[in-house]
Scaffold this motif. Structure first.
Motif, PDB file in Angstrom:
ATOM      1  N   UNK A 138      39.989  11.995 -77.443  1.00 19.34           N
ATOM      2  CA  UNK A 138      40.629  11.502 -78.661  1.00 19.34           C
ATOM      3  C   UNK A 138      41.117  10.072 -78.465  1.00 19.34           C
ATOM      4  N   UNK A 139      40.956   9.270 -79.485  1.00 18.84           N
ATOM      5  CA  UNK A 139      41.366   7.868 -79.393  1.00 18.84           C
ATOM      6  C   UNK A 139      42.878   7.730 -79.518  1.00 18.84           C
ATOM      7  N   UNK A 140      43.506   8.686 -80.165  1.00 12.26           N
ATOM      8  CA  UNK A 140      44.943   8.620 -80.387  1.00 12.26           C
ATOM      9  C   UNK A 140      45.632   9.759 -79.667  1.00 12.26           C
ATOM     10  N   UNK A 141      46.780   9.463 -79.098  1.00 10.24           N
ATOM     11  CA  UNK A 141      47.595  10.507 -78.491  1.00 10.24           C
ATOM     12  C   UNK A 141      48.713  10.835 -79.461  1.00 10.24           C
ATOM     13  N   UNK A 142      49.418  11.890 -79.186  1.00 16.14           N
ATOM     14  CA  UNK A 142      50.539  12.231 -80.036  1.00 16.14           C
ATOM     15  C   UNK A 142      50.272  13.435 -80.910  1.00 16.14           C
ATOM     16  N   UNK A 143      49.138  14.112 -80.684  1.00 14.18           N
ATOM     17  CA  UNK A 143      48.922  15.350 -81.411  1.00 14.18           C
ATOM     18  C   UNK A 143      50.047  16.316 -81.062  1.00 14.18           C
ATOM     19  N   UNK A 144      50.460  17.101 -82.023  1.00 19.38           N
ATOM     20  CA  UNK A 144      51.446  18.120 -81.706  1.00 19.38           C
ATOM     21  C   UNK A 144      50.762  19.195 -80.877  1.00 19.38           C
ATOM     22  N   UNK A 145      51.510  20.052 -80.249  1.00 13.25           N
ATOM     23  CA  UNK A 145      50.928  20.988 -79.281  1.00 13.25           C
ATOM     24  C   UNK A 145      50.043  22.070 -79.890  1.00 13.25           C
ATOM     25  N   UNK A 146      49.178  22.582 -79.056  1.00 11.24           N
ATOM     26  CA  UNK A 146      48.410  23.773 -79.390  1.00 11.24           C
ATOM     27  C   UNK A 146      49.353  24.959 -79.316  1.00 11.24           C
ATOM     28  N   UNK A 147      49.098  25.944 -80.131  1.00 14.17           N
ATOM     29  CA  UNK A 147      49.941  27.124 -80.210  1.00 14.17           C
ATOM     30  C   UNK A 147      49.070  28.353 -79.971  1.00 14.17           C
ATOM     31  N   UNK A 148      49.530  29.259 -79.133  1.00 14.74           N
ATOM     32  CA  UNK A 148      48.808  30.496 -78.847  1.00 14.74           C
ATOM     33  C   UNK A 148      49.667  31.665 -79.304  1.00 14.74           C
ATOM     34  N   UNK A 149      49.098  32.524 -80.138  1.00 17.05           N
ATOM     35  CA  UNK A 149      49.790  33.722 -80.600  1.00 17.05           C
ATOM     36  C   UNK A 149      49.446  34.854 -79.662  1.00 17.05           C
ATOM     37  N   UNK A 150      50.475  35.536 -79.160  1.00 16.60           N
ATOM     38  CA  UNK A 150      50.266  36.587 -78.188  1.00 16.60           C
ATOM     39  C   UNK A 150      51.107  37.802 -78.550  1.00 16.60           C
ATOM     40  N   UNK A 151      50.736  38.933 -78.006  1.00 18.44           N
ATOM     41  CA  UNK A 151      51.483  40.172 -78.251  1.00 18.44           C
ATOM     42  C   UNK A 151      52.763  40.169 -77.421  1.00 18.44           C
ATOM     43  N   UNK A 152      53.657  41.104 -77.739  1.00 21.45           N
ATOM     44  CA  UNK A 152      54.973  41.220 -77.090  1.00 21.45           C
ATOM     45  C   UNK A 152      54.989  40.735 -75.646  1.00 21.45           C
ATOM     46  N   UNK A 153      55.949  39.920 -75.316  1.00 21.68           N
ATOM     47  CA  UNK A 153      56.148  39.523 -73.928  1.00 21.68           C
ATOM     48  C   UNK A 153      57.561  39.004 -73.724  1.00 21.68           C
ATOM     49  N   UNK A 154      58.041  38.209 -74.665  1.00 23.67           N
ATOM     50  CA  UNK A 154      59.376  37.656 -74.509  1.00 23.67           C
ATOM     51  C   UNK A 154      60.342  38.394 -75.420  1.00 23.67           C
ATOM     52  N   UNK A 155      61.636  38.219 -75.207  1.00 18.76           N
ATOM     53  CA  UNK A 155      62.618  38.959 -76.020  1.00 18.76           C
ATOM     54  C   UNK A 155      62.426  38.759 -77.515  1.00 18.76           C
ATOM     55  N   UNK A 156      62.799  39.777 -78.286  1.00 19.11           N
ATOM     56  CA  UNK A 156      62.609  39.756 -79.738  1.00 19.11           C
ATOM     57  C   UNK A 156      63.268  38.565 -80.424  1.00 19.11           C
ATOM     58  N   UNK A 157      64.365  38.084 -79.871  1.00 23.57           N
ATOM     59  CA  UNK A 157      65.082  36.999 -80.535  1.00 23.57           C
ATOM     60  C   UNK A 157      64.487  35.623 -80.238  1.00 23.57           C
ATOM     61  N   UNK A 158      63.437  35.567 -79.445  1.00 19.51           N
ATOM     62  CA  UNK A 158      62.789  34.301 -79.100  1.00 19.51           C
ATOM     63  C   UNK A 158      61.364  34.326 -79.660  1.00 19.51           C
ATOM     64  N   UNK A 159      61.090  33.512 -80.661  1.00 20.97           N
ATOM     65  CA  UNK A 159      59.777  33.496 -81.310  1.00 20.97           C
ATOM     66  C   UNK A 159      58.771  32.619 -80.600  1.00 20.97           C
ATOM     67  N   UNK A 160      59.227  31.476 -80.070  1.00 21.42           N
ATOM     68  CA  UNK A 160      58.323  30.489 -79.493  1.00 21.42           C
ATOM     69  C   UNK A 160      58.861  30.048 -78.137  1.00 21.42           C
ATOM     70  N   UNK A 161      57.951  29.906 -77.198  1.00 20.37           N
ATOM     71  CA  UNK A 161      58.308  29.381 -75.880  1.00 20.37           C
ATOM     72  C   UNK A 161      57.379  28.210 -75.590  1.00 20.37           C
ATOM     73  N   UNK A 162      57.910  27.155 -74.980  1.00 23.43           N
ATOM     74  CA  UNK A 162      57.165  25.924 -74.714  1.00 23.43           C
ATOM     75  C   UNK A 162      56.937  25.782 -73.215  1.00 23.43           C
ATOM     76  N   UNK A 163      55.703  25.411 -72.850  1.00 27.95           N
ATOM     77  CA  UNK A 163      55.343  25.187 -71.451  1.00 27.95           C
ATOM     78  C   UNK A 163      54.810  23.766 -71.315  1.00 27.95           C
ATOM     79  N   UNK A 164      55.186  23.109 -70.215  1.00 25.95           N
ATOM     80  CA  UNK A 164      54.737  21.737 -69.991  1.00 25.95           C
ATOM     81  C   UNK A 164      53.764  21.620 -68.823  1.00 25.95           C
ATOM     82  N   UNK A 165      53.453  22.742 -68.180  1.00 22.24           N
ATOM     83  CA  UNK A 165      52.483  22.719 -67.082  1.00 22.24           C
ATOM     84  C   UNK A 165      51.981  24.133 -66.824  1.00 22.24           C
TER      85      UNK A 165
END
Length: 127
Positions: A20-47
């Motif tokens: 891509x010629x431009x950087x700054x795209x917002x992140x990719x998002x992966x929808x997955x089945x139960x894994x983290x606590x119910x009160x946490x909808x989204x988790x972010x990973x940087x590596x």
């Protein structure tokens, strides 16, 4: 009397995918089945290491998320959102994706961790 011209034409075809010629795209998002606590909808990973260190994720979830960090250029972050798949709180893909978008709308595309035709159709219907 006649004009002179060069009849040699040089064409170069490059079959590699262009970055891509431009950087700054917002992140990719992966929808997955139960894994983290119910009160946490989204988790972010940087590596990929952050993903590997997360004890809440299953091995298949870790493997599918780590692939995102293999692309070039490497994204700055990948997000995972969770869909309740156990009763009594089982959600449809549309319900989960809407709730995740309400919690964190900062992503440009999504993938799901299922290859079942009915799951793919259900998720694509929301999109």
């Amino acid at each position: 009397m006649g004009a002179t011209h060069d009849s040699n034409i040089h064409i170069q075809v490059i079959l590699d995918a262009a970055a891509p010629a431009l950087f700054g795209f917002t992140p990719l998002f992966v929808l997955s089945a139960d894994a983290i606590p119910d009160n946490e909808r989204v988790r972010v990973y940087t590596s990929a290491k952050d993903i590997d260190d997360d004890a809440d994720l299953t091995t298949p979830q870790k493997e599918s998320l780590a692939v995102a960090f293999m692309q070039q250029p490497r994204p700055g972050e990948v997000k995972v959102g969770f869909r309740a798949t156990t009763t009594p709180a089982e959600e449809s893909f549309a319900e989960a994706l809407s709730a995740i978008e309400d919690a964190d709308p900062d992503w440009y595309g999504f993938a799901i961790d299922s290859r079942a035709d009915e799951d793919i159709i259900a998720a694509s219907t929301w999109a």
